[in-house]
Scaffold this motif. Sequence first.
Motif, short mmCIF file in Angstrom:
data_model
loop_
_atom_site.label_atom_id
_atom_site.label_comp_id
_atom_site.label_asym_id
_atom_site.label_seq_id
_atom_site.Cartn_x
_atom_site.Cartn_y
_atom_site.Cartn_z
N SER A 77 -16.42 2.60 50.91
CA SER A 77 -17.06 3.63 51.67
C SER A 77 -18.17 3.96 50.71
O SER A 77 -19.42 4.19 51.40
N ARG A 89 -18.33 4.01 59.39
CA ARG A 89 -17.30 4.80 60.15
C ARG A 89 -16.06 3.65 60.15
O ARG A 89 -15.00 3.92 60.79
N THR A 100 -12.83 5.00 59.23
CA THR A 100 -12.75 6.04 57.87
C THR A 100 -12.88 7.45 58.13
O THR A 100 -13.05 8.12 57.19
N TYR A 101 -12.49 7.84 59.27
CA TYR A 101 -12.64 9.32 59.73
C TYR A 101 -11.80 10.19 58.72
O TYR A 101 -12.16 11.30 58.36
N MET A 105 -16.38 10.59 54.97
CA MET A 105 -17.14 10.67 56.53
C MET A 105 -18.30 11.89 56.34
O MET A 105 -18.33 12.72 55.65
N ASP A 106 -19.50 11.09 56.75
CA ASP A 106 -20.64 12.12 56.84
C ASP A 106 -21.53 11.74 58.09
O ASP A 106 -21.23 10.97 58.69
N SER A 107 -22.49 12.35 58.07
CA SER A 107 -23.64 12.18 59.30
C SER A 107 -24.30 10.92 59.03
O SER A 107 -25.03 10.92 57.93
N GLY A 271 -16.02 14.83 61.85
CA GLY A 271 -14.54 14.24 61.34
C GLY A 271 -13.52 14.64 62.47
O GLY A 271 -12.73 13.82 62.63
N GLY A 274 -13.68 12.29 65.60
CA GLY A 274 -13.47 10.93 65.09
C GLY A 274 -11.79 11.01 64.91
O GLY A 274 -11.23 9.88 65.61
N VAL A 842 -18.43 10.44 68.26
CA VAL A 842 -18.62 10.89 67.17
C VAL A 842 -19.91 11.37 67.00
O VAL A 842 -20.57 12.17 66.39
N GLU A 846 -21.90 14.94 65.99
CA GLU A 846 -22.86 15.44 64.99
C GLU A 846 -23.96 16.09 65.59
O GLU A 846 -24.59 16.71 64.86
#
Length: 879
Positions: A77, A89, A100-101, A105-107, A271, A274, A842, A846
């Motif tokens: 990742s 993701r 990958t939640y 994890m990011d936006s 997160g 997800g 998801v 966001e």
Amino acid sequence: MLYKYFFNNCAFQFKTFNLLPKEKLHMKKFNFKILVPHIVAFLTFLLLSVIFTKPVFDGKVLEQHDSQQWRAMAEQSFEYKETHGHFPRWTNSMFCGMPTYQIAMDSKSGSIISIGEFGELFTLGLPKPVYFLFIACACFYFLCIVIGINPWLSILGGIAYGYCSYDPILISVGHDTKLLSMAYAPAVLASALLIFDKKYWLGGSLLLIFSTCLIEQSHQQILYYILMVAVCIVVYFIIKAIKQKDYKHIIISLSLGILLPLISLLICAPGYFGVYEYTHESMRGGSSLKSEVTASKTTKSGLDKDYAFQWSYGKAEALTFLVPNAFGGGSSTSLGDDSKVEDVLQNATNVPQQLKQQLFQAASAYWGDQPSTSGPVYFGAIICLLFMIGLVVSKSEHKWWLLAATVMGILLAFGKNFDALNSFLFDYLPFYNKFRTPAMALVIPQLTVPLLGVIFTNELVGTTDKVKLADIGKKTLIVAGSLVALLILFYFFAEFRNEETNELRKNLSNALQNGNDFVTAYIGALIKDRQALYLADMWRTLGFLLAGVAVIYLYTKQIVKPAVLYTVLILLTTIDLVGVGKRYLNDDNFVDPTDYETTYKDHAADIQIKRDPSFFRVLNLAFGDENNGFQISVGNSFNDAITSYKHNAIGGYSPAKLGVFEDLKNREILKDIQAWAANPNAKDSFRILNMLNMKYVIVPDQNNPRQTVAILNPYALGNCWLVKDIQYVDNADEEMNVLDSINPATTVVIDKAFQSKVPFKPLYDSSSYIRLIKNDNDDITYDFNSSANQFAVFSEMYYSKGWEAYIDGKQTDYRKVDYALRGLAIPAGKHTIEFKFDSKFVDLAESLAKFATIFAWLFLLLSGFMIWKNWKNDPNKAS
């Protein structure tokens, strides 16, 4: 503005130390001496944290198993983020692919500065793990201050909470998010109590900050337990407010208490949304195999009950709250230098040396109900004493909700050992069947026990009536005497054995036909060693109890002053808890950075595999042994993520694997591994591994046991292939069963529920092909060409919550095939096939997170303005 709250709320406590002027309190006559205990508390917590983790300042790195595992599973990742600017993701590095939640994890579209960034301020810029214990102590100190406890006693509470043995243990194994969630929990509860105390703006703003810091750790189980404690507080508050007929206050407090944590949740929504979406498809969402549900205690929407309740604290094991080695400490606790087991083995001349070594390793000091443990939950002798006295004599309004929460936490921790309650909750309490390890519920009494203990001590200091003091002194002796009697009785009547001990005796007797005398001596020596461990810690506990009782009793006789009482209790508790904590987090846990990195170094097999530029999967069966070599371990293949740091692995490490993969592993993959090991050329005996594109298997090098070698599997079916025939079945169980008899290279199995989405039968075309062009985690592209309609199978895990299929840019249906993979009907012609992963759920999260963050900052600005305005009008009502 917070210091103003300390000033106004805690004025009566500082008079004990003559730190306040006698005239009416007013901010214009502010006496900065009242900040002294807060400064002392800050420096004490900071100094203790620095000393406890001193090797960090010597350039050492903390070696944490779970942190090493997380880095390995997240490596792909981070590599993706370097080129794309955000985390993917979907990861290919574990279990043939998964979201990958819960990894990284990011936006995707960037984000506004979150309220959670306050967490960075709370670390004071200190290195990991120095700030872990500092934050825990400071937040509990804040809770004590809010309740109205003397600041000096609040220092005692902070140390008791932060240095409970569970915290150093969590640090040592790398459960960072769990510990940080626990660290922020007292501050969340303190903020709620401020709201209930009608300090709406101050309490609301702090609740928003600390809730966000806690929730963004993404440890749902700790959050769940803290919510349970909050419910206890809310029930107590509602009853109190109803008695006072203050209904307006109820409405305002509950509105803030519900709305603001929800805003915090929305800030962390990507997160959590997800994870919520993924949970239904993960092993925590239950199995779709009816045979699995029937054969075990699996629910259709949760974990297998036997698996979830595996780590249940024993009822008698609760004695570790008072005596750390009551049940032998941890699974790796040494039996001691004067081990009776070692003596028996040395004197056993008829027992082979290799068997002696195995028996010494099998002689576990731990004899509790859990399969294994890194260490006990120890609250401290002094803290347990104060808590028990508090139960008897405390008149605090907080006593009953603290007692209710304590009992609840302990009963939950018993898990299968208190089955009637916990099975009911597992079946009917929302989301509870998604969690495992009931023993984790002891985080609740870890918070409530020291809190009631310091509340009682605070009441003791505020008592001046000699008759009442004498009564407290008398009850202190009775409580202490009862604890001493309990410890002594346990020593004489406990068996110091568990089911594993009995099983060990049985197996050893079967192995040594004529060795009954040796078996009896060996088991007897093991029991004596466990008794010795208990006895040593029992004397230790009795010593602390005696010292604690002495200073409390002397205070009730007005022989010692409050300052002496505080100092002695703080010192005793610090020595006690730090001493036990050092058993599990000490210099041995820290290593040089270069040694730390050796975990990820490439071995011969890795170097060999990395020469292959194609896309494939690897099965690792070679894992390190105690001789710095390698040995085969199938179990570690699915409980270790280091392979995922280097390759796309069939195995990995995660307590929340995809449900279809977990079913496939249990029913087929483990069986196929055995078949491959028996004959790597019998391709029909490990069809599923071929179907999963297992191109290489890593095993120990027979010529050099300190190295590994990669064995090529020429029968792997590749990333995708075209089948000749489709076999429909009635349900998931049939689909799994048929996998044992078909050739997946030519036949695909599909549940009849998906039959309507297959518009045609495939027609054989010798010139047709489908091949992978790129696999970029969230974006996979294939090239297809055929003169006839075809059906393609893709060696990718089926996951419908975000993956979409496209043929020449036009979205099309795909379906689950071969129980766990993806399948697609493709019309004749030359086409570009794409799979794209992008969860709309998801994406919504966001967007919500951005709006929630804006709202949060506006609320904080408004709160600051209102606090300033109220203070300007009346300093005593600033919050």
